[in-house]
Every structure is written in structure tokens, then in C-alpha cells.
Write a protein that holds these residues in place. Structure first.
Motif, short mmCIF file in Angstrom:
data_model
loop_
_atom_site.label_atom_id
_atom_site.label_comp_id
_atom_site.label_asym_id
_atom_site.label_seq_id
_atom_site.Cartn_x
_atom_site.Cartn_y
_atom_site.Cartn_z
N GLY A 51 43.42 -51.97 69.55
CA GLY A 51 43.31 -51.71 70.98
C GLY A 51 41.87 -51.65 71.46
N ARG A 52 41.06 -50.85 70.77
CA ARG A 52 39.67 -50.65 71.19
C ARG A 52 38.68 -51.57 70.50
NH1 ARG A 52 36.92 -48.01 74.87
NH2 ARG A 52 35.67 -46.79 73.42
N GLY A 53 39.10 -52.18 69.39
CA GLY A 53 38.20 -53.10 68.70
C GLY A 53 37.30 -52.43 67.68
N TYR A 54 37.67 -51.20 67.27
CA TYR A 54 36.88 -50.53 66.22
C TYR A 54 36.92 -51.36 64.94
CZ TYR A 54 36.12 -45.87 68.31
OH TYR A 54 35.69 -44.82 69.09
N PRO A 55 35.79 -51.56 64.28
CA PRO A 55 35.85 -52.17 62.94
C PRO A 55 36.53 -51.18 62.00
CG PRO A 55 33.64 -51.36 63.40
CD PRO A 55 34.41 -51.23 64.67
N TYR A 223 34.35 -63.01 65.11
CA TYR A 223 35.28 -62.17 65.86
C TYR A 223 34.71 -60.79 66.15
CZ TYR A 223 38.57 -65.82 64.56
OH TYR A 223 39.19 -67.03 64.40
N ARG A 224 33.37 -60.70 66.19
CA ARG A 224 32.71 -59.45 66.56
C ARG A 224 31.80 -59.69 67.75
NH1 ARG A 224 32.34 -55.65 62.35
NH2 ARG A 224 31.25 -54.32 63.85
N CYS A 225 31.80 -58.76 68.69
CA CYS A 225 30.91 -58.86 69.84
C CYS A 225 29.46 -58.77 69.38
CB CYS A 225 31.18 -57.73 70.83
SG CYS A 225 32.84 -57.76 71.55
N SER A 226 28.57 -59.44 70.10
CA SER A 226 27.16 -59.41 69.75
C SER A 226 26.43 -58.26 70.44
CB SER A 226 26.49 -60.74 70.10
OG SER A 226 26.73 -61.06 71.46
N TYR A 227 27.19 -57.48 71.24
CA TYR A 227 26.64 -56.29 71.89
C TYR A 227 27.59 -55.12 71.68
CZ TYR A 227 22.90 -58.75 74.34
OH TYR A 227 21.77 -59.46 74.63
N ILE A 238 35.34 -55.54 67.69
CA ILE A 238 36.10 -56.77 67.41
C ILE A 238 36.48 -57.37 68.76
CG2 ILE A 238 38.20 -57.70 66.37
CD1 ILE A 238 38.12 -55.27 64.44
N THR A 239 36.32 -58.67 68.89
CA THR A 239 36.62 -59.34 70.16
C THR A 239 38.11 -59.29 70.47
OG1 THR A 239 36.97 -61.49 69.11
CG2 THR A 239 34.71 -60.95 69.77
N LEU A 240 38.44 -59.58 71.73
CA LEU A 240 39.84 -59.59 72.15
C LEU A 240 40.63 -60.63 71.35
CD1 LEU A 240 39.38 -59.21 76.01
CD2 LEU A 240 40.60 -57.62 74.51
N GLU A 241 40.03 -61.78 71.12
CA GLU A 241 40.69 -62.81 70.32
C GLU A 241 40.97 -62.29 68.90
OE1 GLU A 241 40.02 -67.40 68.66
OE2 GLU A 241 38.44 -66.38 69.80
N GLY A 242 39.96 -61.62 68.34
CA GLY A 242 40.12 -61.08 66.99
C GLY A 242 41.21 -60.02 66.92
N ARG A 243 41.29 -59.18 67.93
CA ARG A 243 42.30 -58.12 67.97
C ARG A 243 43.72 -58.71 68.05
NH1 ARG A 243 39.82 -54.38 72.67
NH2 ARG A 243 37.81 -55.44 72.56
N GLN A 284 31.02 -56.37 76.41
CA GLN A 284 30.58 -57.76 76.53
C GLN A 284 30.56 -58.39 75.14
OE1 GLN A 284 26.53 -58.12 77.90
NE2 GLN A 284 25.95 -56.11 77.12
N GLU A 285 31.12 -59.57 75.08
CA GLU A 285 31.25 -60.25 73.80
C GLU A 285 29.98 -61.01 73.43
OE1 GLU A 285 34.84 -62.49 73.55
OE2 GLU A 285 36.12 -60.72 73.72
N ASN A 286 29.23 -61.43 74.43
CA ASN A 286 27.99 -62.16 74.15
C ASN A 286 27.00 -61.99 75.30
OD1 ASN A 286 28.59 -64.25 76.20
ND2 ASN A 286 30.25 -64.78 74.82
#
Length: 292
Positions: A51-55, A223-227, A238-243, A284-286
């Protein structure tokens, strides 16, 4: 039953044992109240990761201990200032455990300070017991009858791959295995689950494969945001696509294993958090995305 992320074999054993203990306490007129605490929906493992994209947790970012273990208990005991936590912690389990015990010691060797709490304490009755003491107690004490020595010995033996004696000396000893979350990526390899699969627990195969897969997927920069969410440049959520990929993989794992791994409430909350991030200025993903 929702198994959560504890080893499902151990979870099933614990629930069955609790039911037996309840009945035994009623028969002996022992006024014990049993409550099983769970993390808040927002803090559950898959809500955080998918949900939140935590690694998934690492030794550097071990967010799971507070969210999944400490906080649920704290929410219960904070209602009673006189609450005492009974914990079966022992010295000499590991170097890390000894450091933790030393850090929280009090004047009474059986009592430890509760991390993050100034009013609650931990009672550790077996802190000076050897592993052999624990197993001999389980085997020969008449009460409680609800604890099936043979069953728990088998579980630990299958997780160890060998269980020759009860000695806590040279070589492997029965019951020295450490059971944790089946999703745990803090350790490099989940030896206990691997051994259990080799010893016939075939229902764990799909979970083991998922755990190994997500450990690699977590570090895939594609699949990880750069910010990060605080705006600092670096490996972020983790990006939305990755999740979406993780959720799809989890649901396939659930279907293949026949185990209930995630609840509908968790899935619904995951979808809600995805929608939030689509318009969240702190996500933001990038570098091309606008940020205020």
C-alpha cells in the motif's frame, strides 16, 4: 483464518494451544483472560509494503519490529498502568539478545525495562534458564496439559533438520531454531522454513519462493522511486507499478499455497493508498515530477 506473516505452522499451533489452555483454565478455575492482539490495519505488513511502498525490512531499516510486535502489545498494556509483560526471554540466546537484556536491566535480575515506556516493566522468569531446562520442563511437568510436548518438539526438530539431544552445548540442539515472519528479509536465508519444507511441510513451498522473490525485488531500482517521501534524492518507496506486481504475486502465492495470506480489509486499504499516491505531492517516482 488470517495467518498474518508469522510462520503459519507455528501460528496454527499457537491458536490450537490457546484454545486448549482456555478450557484447561476453566476446568481448574484459573481466572485468565486470553486476548490475541494484532497490528492496526495501517501497520500491517502488506499494507505497509504494497500500500505505502515500504521496502521489506533490512538490518538498516527494520521497521517491522515496532509496527508488528511492540505497538500492538503497547496499545493493550497502556490502558493499565500496573500492567506487567511476561516474556520468555533468556540470556545466552544470542549476542544481540544479550546486548538488549544488558541495556534494559534493572536492580532485580528478573525484571527488565520496557523499551519506549516509563511505566511498564517486563517480567522474565526464565531469563537464567538453559535451553535444556526449558525442554525438560515441557517434557516432565504435569501442568499445563494443554502444551503438547511431542507436537512442539516435532515442529522445532523439523525446523532444525536434526534434533539429537536436549543439551545446549556442542552441536545443534533441539529447539534452538528461531521462528520469525515468513516474509522476513532481514536474514539472508530462512533456514528454519527451508528445513521444514525438506521435512514435509509442502504448504510452505510457495511462501518460501515468494519470500526469496521479494527479497530480490525490493532491491530492483527499476521499481523504486528515485526520491524519498521527504523530498531527499535517494532510493525511495516501491513504485506504484512495483506494488501492483507484488500484490499480483502475493495473490497467486495465496492461491497456490491454499493459505489465507491477506484479508479483504488489507486489500481495500492498499487500493485506497494507491489512489492517495497518485495525487500526493510528497510522492514522486522521478525527478521529472513536480514537487512543492
Amino acid at each position: 483464518m488470517i495467518q498474518g506473516v508469522e510462520n503459519p505452522i507455528v501460528t496454527t499451533y499457537v491458536y490450537e494451544t490457546f484454545d486448549k489452555l482456555k478450557r484447561e483454565c476453566e476446568e481448574l478455575n484459573i481466572p485468565l483472560i486470553f486476548k490475541i492482539v494484532k497490528p492496526k490495519l495501517e501497520d500491517r505488513f502488506f499494507v505497509k509494503v504494497i500500500g505505502r511502498g515500504y521496502p521489506t525490512p533490512t538490518n538498516i531499516f527494520r521497521w517491522c519490529t515496532d509496527k508488528l510486535r511492540i505497538n500492538p502489545v503497547k496499545q493493550l498494556i497502556d490502558k493499565d498502568e500496573k500492567a506487567v509483560i511476561l516474556l520468555g526471554v533468556r540470556s545466552s540466546e544470542s549476542e544481540q539478545r544479550d546486548r538488549t537484556i544488558s541495556k534494559h536491566r534493572t536492580d532485580n535480575e528478573y525484571y527488565l525495562k520496557q523499551s519506549g515506556s516509563s511505566k511498564n516493566i517486563i517480567f522474565s522468569p526464565i531469563i537464567n534458564h538453559a535451553l535444556e531446562d526449558v525442554w525438560l520442563t515441557l517434557r516432565y511437568n504435569k501442568l499445563p496439559k494443554s502444551i503438547d510436548f511431542n507436537q512442539i518438539r516435532t515442529i522445532y526438530q523439523d525446523a532444525e533438520s536434526e534434533c539429537p539431544v536436549y543439551r545446549e552445548s556442542k552441536g545443534s540442539s533441539c529447539g534452538n531454531s528461531r521462528f520469525g515472519c515468513w516474509t522476513c528479509t532481514v536474514v539472508r536465508k530462512d533456514k528454519s522454513m527451508g528445513n521444514m519444507i525438506e521435512n514435509g511441510y509442502s504448504e510452505l513451498k510457495e511462501l518460501y519462493a515468494f519470500r526469496n522473490w521479494i527479497a530480490e525485488f525490493r532491491d530492483n531500482t527499476k521499481y523504486r522511486c528515485s526520491y524519498r517521501r521527504n523530498g531527499v534524492k535517494g532510493l525511495g518507496p516501491i513504485t506504484l507499478e512495483g506494488r501492483k506486481i507484488i500484490l499480483e504475486k502475493l495473490l497467486i502465492t495465496e492461491q497456490l499455497s491454499g493459505l489465507n495470506l491477506i484479508s479483504k480489509d488489507e486489500i481495500n486499504r492498499i487500493y485506497e493508498l494507491w489512489e492517495v499516491d497518485k495525487t500526493n505531492l510528497n510522492y514522486q517516482e522521478n525527478a521529472l515530477q513536480h514537487r512543492i
